[in-house]
Design an enzyme around this catalytic site. Structure first.
Site, PDB file in Angstrom:
ATOM      1  N   ARG A  53       0.858  -1.189   0.000  1.00  0.00           N
ATOM      2  CA  ARG A  53       0.000   0.000   0.000  1.00  0.00           C
ATOM      3  C   ARG A  53       0.892   1.235   0.000  1.00  0.00           C
ATOM      4  O   ARG A  53       2.117   1.132   0.113  1.00  0.00           O
ATOM      5  CB  ARG A  53      -1.019   0.002   1.155  1.00  0.00           C
ATOM      6  N   GLY A  54       0.229   2.406  -0.110  1.00  0.00           N
ATOM      7  CA  GLY A  54       0.990   3.650  -0.279  1.00  0.00           C
ATOM      8  C   GLY A  54       1.122   3.876  -1.783  1.00  0.00           C
ATOM      9  O   GLY A  54       1.493   2.961  -2.530  1.00  0.00           O
ATOM     10  N   ALA A  55       0.832   5.126  -2.201  1.00  0.00           N
ATOM     11  CA  ALA A  55       0.697   5.404  -3.638  1.00  0.00           C
ATOM     12  C   ALA A  55       1.890   4.930  -4.487  1.00  0.00           C
ATOM     13  O   ALA A  55       1.705   4.193  -5.467  1.00  0.00           O
ATOM     14  CB  ALA A  55       0.416   6.891  -3.836  1.00  0.00           C
ATOM     15  N   ARG A 105      -7.646  -0.482  -6.551  1.00  0.00           N
ATOM     16  CA  ARG A 105      -7.956   0.616  -5.616  1.00  0.00           C
ATOM     17  C   ARG A 105      -8.177   1.888  -6.447  1.00  0.00           C
ATOM     18  O   ARG A 105      -7.517   2.073  -7.459  1.00  0.00           O
ATOM     19  CB  ARG A 105      -6.814   0.852  -4.603  1.00  0.00           C
ATOM     20  N   GLN A 219      -1.895   2.819  10.062  1.00  0.00           N
ATOM     21  CA  GLN A 219      -0.632   2.852   9.298  1.00  0.00           C
ATOM     22  C   GLN A 219       0.443   3.664  10.022  1.00  0.00           C
ATOM     23  O   GLN A 219       1.629   3.403   9.848  1.00  0.00           O
ATOM     24  CB  GLN A 219      -0.864   3.454   7.901  1.00  0.00           C
ATOM     25  N   ASP A 260      -1.922  10.797  -2.296  1.00  0.00           N
ATOM     26  CA  ASP A 260      -2.324   9.779  -3.277  1.00  0.00           C
ATOM     27  C   ASP A 260      -2.661  10.388  -4.624  1.00  0.00           C
ATOM     28  O   ASP A 260      -2.596   9.709  -5.645  1.00  0.00           O
ATOM     29  CB  ASP A 260      -3.518   8.991  -2.748  1.00  0.00           C
ATOM     30  N   ASN A 270      -5.153  12.501   0.586  1.00  0.00           N
ATOM     31  CA  ASN A 270      -4.255  11.619   1.347  1.00  0.00           C
ATOM     32  C   ASN A 270      -5.096  10.898   2.396  1.00  0.00           C
ATOM     33  O   ASN A 270      -6.322  11.121   2.500  1.00  0.00           O
ATOM     34  CB  ASN A 270      -3.116  12.430   1.991  1.00  0.00           C
ATOM     35  N   LYS A 271      -4.461  10.065   3.160  1.00  0.00           N
ATOM     36  CA  LYS A 271      -5.150   9.246   4.158  1.00  0.00           C
ATOM     37  C   LYS A 271      -6.131  10.057   4.998  1.00  0.00           C
ATOM     38  O   LYS A 271      -5.848  11.194   5.377  1.00  0.00           O
ATOM     39  CB  LYS A 271      -4.087   8.582   5.037  1.00  0.00           C
TER      40      LYS A 271
HETATM   41  O1  MRU Z   1      -4.497   3.304   2.387  1.00  0.00           O
HETATM   42  P1  MRU Z   1      -3.017   3.496   2.253  1.00  0.00           P
HETATM   43  O2  MRU Z   1      -2.246   2.914   3.388  1.00  0.00           O
HETATM   44  O3  MRU Z   1      -2.514   3.013   0.901  1.00  0.00           O
HETATM   45  O4  MRU Z   1      -2.824   5.064   2.282  1.00  0.00           O
HETATM   46  C1  MRU Z   1      -1.547   5.576   2.107  1.00  0.00           C
HETATM   47  C2  MRU Z   1      -1.450   7.049   2.219  1.00  0.00           C
HETATM   48  O5  MRU Z   1      -2.419   7.741   2.399  1.00  0.00           O
HETATM   49  C3  MRU Z   1      -0.097   7.638   1.993  1.00  0.00           C
HETATM   50  O6  MRU Z   1       0.077   8.802   2.757  1.00  0.00           O
HETATM   51  C4  MRU Z   1       0.039   8.006   0.510  1.00  0.00           C
HETATM   52  O7  MRU Z   1      -0.252   6.906  -0.305  1.00  0.00           O
HETATM   53  C5  MRU Z   1       1.385   8.523   0.178  1.00  0.00           C
HETATM   54  S1  MRU Z   1       2.623   7.284   0.295  1.00  0.00           S
HETATM   55  C6  MRU Z   1       4.120   7.983  -0.106  1.00  0.00           C
END
Ligand code: MRU
Length: 363
Positions: A53-55, A105, A219, A260, A270-271
């Site tokens: 996970r994470g963009a 996603r 996270q 994201d 973002n999250k």
């Molecule tokens: O749901 P997730 O864990 O994929 O969400 C991740 C985030 O919101 C991160 O902050 C974002 O993807 C940037 S990662 C460099």
């Protein structure tokens, strides 16, 4: 011997080039386990279930997944059919694989960005080789692999550059706050928002890092606190609703978060909880920086209102971390995975090409 998180890439292609290896993030911080995946359905589920996970990490995984799908399709081709039949079938199946992976996603634009990059290699090849036969398709699969590897290698460099720019914004001894995990575990190695922290540590900045736990999937607690503490940083964990109180103590000098998708007007998704942090930062005159590789900037999405926000199952809020129910059975739950921070709350967007005002993006 204990496995050291920093010695393993979050995602990589194995040496044989026939599978990806990912750290299963749903098991952290208890267990560091590496999964080896080659089937596109398994990779789809790994992205959808947040094992990876994470963009940026989602994009890198998807790029490798499309190459692996192309490899499998090419391996199953019957090469005694006429060339155009072979070629058309290859491209039809490739397009299906891309659409399928793209549905894993919705919010992180790096997913479609990486898939488009690897697919474009195939489209360009077909345009330049009108009669491409079975052997040429095998050559094409190698080119797609190289493109996916480029995305992976570029990520390492991009994150380092973001960290260098971010470091110009902090002073020795500063307290920094971050939300969710935009760290090593969201990229290949350094992270975006955490790159400044890793570089600061290398250069003796003595930074104090504060991590929001990041409800509901934690996270911040499970991933960011874990990876930064594993690297020996001074890390303090807080619940999401404590950041305003912490800011009032004067201990926070800046906020650095990942994202994201940045829309053309500088709004950034973002999250969930990021916009709450940005509002608290604004009120307390604390600069709020969004760290975004240019692959996360989506000029085709005009504003934050146009960003599709992933909605997740309510059981993540009601059940996931509890031994006993903490809410009434059957309660309605609001569980968006992301929120949008409006451009006017963002002090700067830090990319690999420099620091930009949200209304003045470099694309
Ligand atoms: O749901 P997730 O864990 O994929 O969400 C991740 C985030 O919101 C991160 O902050 C974002 O993807 C940037 S990662 C460099």
């Amino acid at each position: 011997m204990d496995t050291n998180l920093n010695e393993i890439d979050t995602v990589r292609l194995n040496d044989a080039g026939d599978a990806i290896e990912i750290i299963d993030q749903t098991l952290l911080p208890e267990k560091i386990e590496v999964l080896s995946l080659s089937d596109q359905h398994d990779i789809w589920h790994a992205i959808n279930l947040l094992q990876v996970r994470g963009a940026p990490a989602i994009g890198i995984t998807a790029g490798f997944a499309l190459y692996l799908a192309a490899r499998e399709i090419a391996g199953e081709m019957i090469c005694d059919s006429p060339d155009h039949v072979t070629r058309d079938l290859f491209f039809e199946k490739l397009r299906e694989a891309k659409d399928y992976l793209n549905s894993s996603r919705p919010t992180a634009v790096n997913l479609s960005w990486a898939l488009n990059r690897v697919e474009n290699v195939a489209t360009d090849f077909a345009q330049n080789n009108k009669n491409c036969n079975c052997d040429m398709i095998k050559e094409l699969v190698e080119l797609m692999k190289n493109e996916a590897l480029d995305i992976y290698n570029e990520d390492i460099e991009v994150c380092k550059k973001i960290g260098e720019y971010a470091l110009t914004l902090v002073k020795k001894g500063d307290g920094l706050i971050t939300h969710c995990n935009a760290g090593k575990l969201a990229t290949v190695r350094y992270g975006t928002a955490t790159s400044v922290m890793y570089l600061g540590q290398e250069r003796g900045y003595d930074l104090k890092i504060y991590c929001d736990e990041t409800r509901p999937l934690l996270q911040g607690a499970r991933l960011t606190a874990f990876e930064l503490a594993s690297s020996g940083m001074d890390v303090t964990l807080l619940c999401d609703n404590m950041s305003a109180s912490l800011m009032k103590t004067g201990g926070i000098k800046a906020a650095f978060v990942g994202c994201d998708r940045v829309a053309a007007n500088g709004d950034a998704a973002n999250k969930i909880g990021t916009s709450m942090l940005a509002l608290a930062a604004k009120r307390n005159n604390i600069p709020f920086y969004v760290c975004a590789p240019t692959s996360t900037i989506d000029m085709s999405t005009p504003t934050g209102k146009d960003i599709v926000i992933e909605q997740r199952d309510g059981s993540e809020v009601t059940d996931m971390w509890y031994k006993h129910p903490m809410s009434p059975k059957g309660i309605k739950v609001y569980n968006p995975a992301f929120d949008v921070t409006e451009a006017d709350l963002i002090t700067g967007i830090i990319t690999e090409n420099g620091i930009f005002k949200p209304g003045d993006l470099p694309l």
